[in-house]
Motif scaffolding. Sequence first.
Motif, PDB file in Angstrom:
ATOM      1  N   PHE A  18       0.852  -1.200   0.000  1.00  0.00           N
ATOM      2  CA  PHE A  18       0.000   0.000   0.000  1.00  0.00           C
ATOM      3  C   PHE A  18       0.879   1.239   0.000  1.00  0.00           C
ATOM      4  N   LEU A  32      -8.325   1.506  -2.473  1.00  0.00           N
ATOM      5  CA  LEU A  32      -8.882   1.325  -1.136  1.00  0.00           C
ATOM      6  C   LEU A  32     -10.315   1.852  -1.066  1.00  0.00           C
ATOM      7  N   GLN A  82     -12.257  -2.529   0.269  1.00  0.00           N
ATOM      8  CA  GLN A  82     -11.745  -2.441   1.635  1.00  0.00           C
ATOM      9  C   GLN A  82     -11.363  -3.836   2.120  1.00  0.00           C
ATOM     10  N   ARG A 127      -6.949  -6.037   5.797  1.00  0.00           N
ATOM     11  CA  ARG A 127      -5.686  -5.449   6.210  1.00  0.00           C
ATOM     12  C   ARG A 127      -5.001  -4.796   5.017  1.00  0.00           C
ATOM     13  N   ILE A 128      -4.138  -3.841   5.302  1.00  0.00           N
ATOM     14  CA  ILE A 128      -3.218  -3.340   4.287  1.00  0.00           C
ATOM     15  C   ILE A 128      -1.805  -3.529   4.817  1.00  0.00           C
ATOM     16  N   THR A 174      -2.597   7.812   7.443  1.00  0.00           N
ATOM     17  CA  THR A 174      -3.032   6.535   6.877  1.00  0.00           C
ATOM     18  C   THR A 174      -3.593   5.638   7.969  1.00  0.00           C
ATOM     19  N   LEU A 175      -2.927   5.608   9.118  1.00  0.00           N
ATOM     20  CA  LEU A 175      -3.404   4.799  10.233  1.00  0.00           C
ATOM     21  C   LEU A 175      -4.763   5.288  10.732  1.00  0.00           C
ATOM     22  N   CYS A 193      -7.383   4.222   8.182  1.00  0.00           N
ATOM     23  CA  CYS A 193      -7.665   2.786   8.256  1.00  0.00           C
ATOM     24  C   CYS A 193      -8.466   2.438   9.502  1.00  0.00           C
ATOM     25  N   LEU A 217     -11.983   3.075   8.761  1.00  0.00           N
ATOM     26  CA  LEU A 217     -12.517   2.118   7.790  1.00  0.00           C
ATOM     27  C   LEU A 217     -12.578   0.695   8.347  1.00  0.00           C
ATOM     28  N   VAL A 251      -9.893  -1.181   8.847  1.00  0.00           N
ATOM     29  CA  VAL A 251      -8.852  -1.936   8.148  1.00  0.00           C
ATOM     30  C   VAL A 251      -7.591  -1.948   9.017  1.00  0.00           C
ATOM     31  N   VAL A 292      -3.551  -2.713   9.963  1.00  0.00           N
ATOM     32  CA  VAL A 292      -2.331  -2.338   9.239  1.00  0.00           C
ATOM     33  C   VAL A 292      -1.172  -3.246   9.634  1.00  0.00           C
TER      34      VAL A 292
END
Length: 254
Positions: free
Chosen positions: A154, A164, A168, A171-172, A195-196, A199, A202, A204, A206
């Motif tokens: 990512f 993204l 979704q 995990r990324i 980004t964290l 996520c 969302l 998601v 990491v």
Amino acid sequence: MEPAPDCSACRDGDALGFDFSMAFQPIVEPGARRVFAYEALVRGLDGSGAAGVLANVTPSNLYRFDQACRLKAVSLAARLGMQTRLSINFMPNAVYQAATCLRATLATARRQGFPTEQLMFEFVEHEQAHDITHLASIIAEYRRHGFVTALDDFGAGYSGLALLADIQPDRIKLDMALIRGIDHDPVRRCIVSHTLAMCAQLGVAVIAEGIETVGEWQTLQAMGVELFQGYLFARPGFECLPEVQWPEAVPAAG
């Protein structure tokens, strides 16, 4: 022996005409001092890097190669007695029919005694997906089976915000280009921090990959990352599960 392909994309394509093996690299959770998963990585039969193997992959054998990678990874993981998740890479453009492509993978896992609930699938967009709807259907099919999905690299190439927004995953994996030297780079810290936060909203999780220094790991851990992969903890082990080298800063298991 490789099972007969169920899908015309494999059945009508060229035979591989070459063999390969796998190395395994752990994805670790230092906070719990445990291995979360092992990622299967393509290697030559002599342990050489993936480039030599991938040079033999063509559009006409792509589907068969993708299928062979899955079966090889599951078979080796079972033989090695892997107790964690097994993370398998797949190329979205090499999945013709998601349910059919999974059939041989599941059959191999059951035959080898590897628990199917421990399978995790990573997809990477080194080339742009031809059809986002098709990719979404693949992810939906994997989730229907209870598999964890992860978007690899990512922040590099096509693996970015637009993808993204459409897909979704569970995990990324933050690309190592965002990780390298983050403890000394306020710009990278800013990008990763946002980004964290995104996520988290969302839902998601990491994983930070490419960790090479204690400073990189400690900085990301302080920012809230829990799962890591990189040479700091272990290099890929050819046809084996390498032992994790925990840095001194990792608390002993309590």
